[in-house]
Motif scaffolding. Structure first.
Motif, PDB file in Angstrom:
ATOM      1  N   VAL A  80      11.298  -7.769  -6.722  1.00 60.17           N
ATOM      2  CA  VAL A  80      10.355  -7.683  -5.598  1.00 60.17           C
ATOM      3  C   VAL A  80      11.009  -8.067  -4.273  1.00 60.17           C
ATOM      4  N   GLU A 107       7.083  -4.287  -2.566  1.00 58.98           N
ATOM      5  CA  GLU A 107       5.985  -4.750  -3.413  1.00 58.98           C
ATOM      6  C   GLU A 107       5.939  -3.995  -4.738  1.00 58.98           C
ATOM      7  N   ARG A 137       5.515  -9.514  -3.754  1.00 53.59           N
ATOM      8  CA  ARG A 137       6.738  -9.298  -2.981  1.00 53.59           C
ATOM      9  C   ARG A 137       7.415 -10.650  -2.790  1.00 53.59           C
TER      10      ARG A 137
END
Length: 110
Positions: free
Chosen positions: A20, A24, A66
């Motif tokens: 990540v 995302e 993320r």
């Protein structure tokens, strides 16, 4: 910082953070990269979220993960002090080793 170090000590969590890093992914997308169970991936994600190493965005029923660079800021600052000190020591050592060669050049020697 200690919590971040403990979180990163586990290889699956490091791999998740790597996944990540540039964008995302949903929990399902992340889980597809591993042979461990989805609940295990969810536990790793929860810990990474708790330590602020990942940020989460809710979109409907999906959670998008993320990397959160701010979560690594304290750890990075701590590690960088060693890097800066090491570079300084390397520069001094290189200058000391090169000193005779530079002195010979100034004196016209080879």
């Amino acid at each position: 910082m200690d919590a971040a170090v403990r979180a990163l000590a586990e290889p699956n969590r490091r791999a998740i953070l790597q996944l990540v890093r540039d964008g995302e992914l949903t929990a399902g997308d992340i889980a597809d990269h591993f042979t461990i169970t989805r609940p295990a991936v969810s536990q790793h994600l929860r810990l990474l979220e708790d330590t602020e190493l990942v940020a989460v965005r809710q979109e409907g029923t999906r959670r998008w993960y993320r990397a959160n660079p701010e979560g690594l800021a304290e750890l990075r600052k701590w590690v960088e002090q060693f890097w800066a000190e090491g570079l300084g020591e390397l520069k001094v050592a290189a200058q000391q080793q090169d000193w005779p060669a530079r002195a010979r050049k100034r004196n016209g020697e080879k």
